[in-house]
Write a protein that holds these residues in place. Sequence first.
Motif, PDB file in Angstrom:
ATOM      1  N   UNK A   1     -43.145  71.109  38.746  1.00  0.00           N
ATOM      2  CA  UNK A   1     -42.504  69.724  39.227  1.00  0.00           C
ATOM      3  C   UNK A   1     -41.468  69.191  38.093  1.00  0.00           C
ATOM      4  N   UNK A   2     -42.026  69.337  36.783  1.00  0.00           N
ATOM      5  CA  UNK A   2     -41.523  68.935  35.796  1.00  0.00           C
ATOM      6  C   UNK A   2     -40.075  69.435  35.760  1.00  0.00           C
ATOM      7  N   UNK A   3     -40.017  70.696  35.602  1.00  0.00           N
ATOM      8  CA  UNK A   3     -38.988  71.464  35.334  1.00  0.00           C
ATOM      9  C   UNK A   3     -37.962  71.753  36.520  1.00  0.00           C
ATOM     10  N   UNK A   4     -38.480  71.405  37.722  1.00  0.00           N
ATOM     11  CA  UNK A   4     -37.650  71.198  38.795  1.00  0.00           C
ATOM     12  C   UNK A   4     -36.808  70.131  38.783  1.00  0.00           C
ATOM     13  N   UNK A   5     -37.707  68.988  38.121  1.00  0.00           N
ATOM     14  CA  UNK A   5     -36.637  67.739  38.082  1.00  0.00           C
ATOM     15  C   UNK A   5     -36.012  67.626  36.726  1.00  0.00           C
ATOM     16  N   UNK A   6     -35.736  68.591  35.996  1.00  0.00           N
ATOM     17  CA  UNK A   6     -35.199  68.827  34.815  1.00  0.00           C
ATOM     18  C   UNK A   6     -35.672  67.750  33.787  1.00  0.00           C
ATOM     19  N   UNK A   7     -36.874  67.610  33.578  1.00  0.00           N
ATOM     20  CA  UNK A   7     -37.393  66.519  32.700  1.00  0.00           C
ATOM     21  C   UNK A   7     -38.197  67.541  31.609  1.00  0.00           C
ATOM     22  N   UNK A   8     -38.177  66.664  30.202  1.00  0.00           N
ATOM     23  CA  UNK A   8     -38.889  67.270  29.219  1.00  0.00           C
ATOM     24  C   UNK A   8     -40.281  66.647  29.138  1.00  0.00           C
ATOM     25  N   UNK A   9     -41.101  67.178  28.546  1.00  0.00           N
ATOM     26  CA  UNK A   9     -42.402  66.732  28.248  1.00  0.00           C
ATOM     27  C   UNK A   9     -42.350  65.482  27.884  1.00  0.00           C
TER      28      UNK A   9
END
Length: 119
Positions: free
Chosen positions: A9-17
């Motif tokens: 989900x994080x990568x799909x939303x193009x977010x970093x940790x």
Amino acid sequence: MLSTRLKMLRTQHRKTQQDMADVLGISRQGYAKYENNLGEPDNSTLSKLADYFNVSTDYLLGRSDIPTLTQEEKEEAEFQAFANNPKLNVFYKELPESQEEAVERLREIWEIIKHDYKK
């Protein structure tokens, strides 16, 4: 399953940790533990993650493969949380009608309470 879904989900939303850590108000290392299956979020944090990604907690935990709930399912979940509140069970159990009628009355009360909070 939680770690896999969070990373996806994080990568799909193009977010970093770090982005996710900032959303949750924790350190990047703290968030990384969730994705690396080295720690689990508490219930409040799990709810924040589900809300942020607009998915159900059941989806995050791997209990469902359907990411989002329908509006009807959300309302039913809210009602069930209300109805299963231990502080309220005493009132529910004391209702004189049949269990089905008592549940319907409790649902009506829940709708009134929800309406009042939305004002």
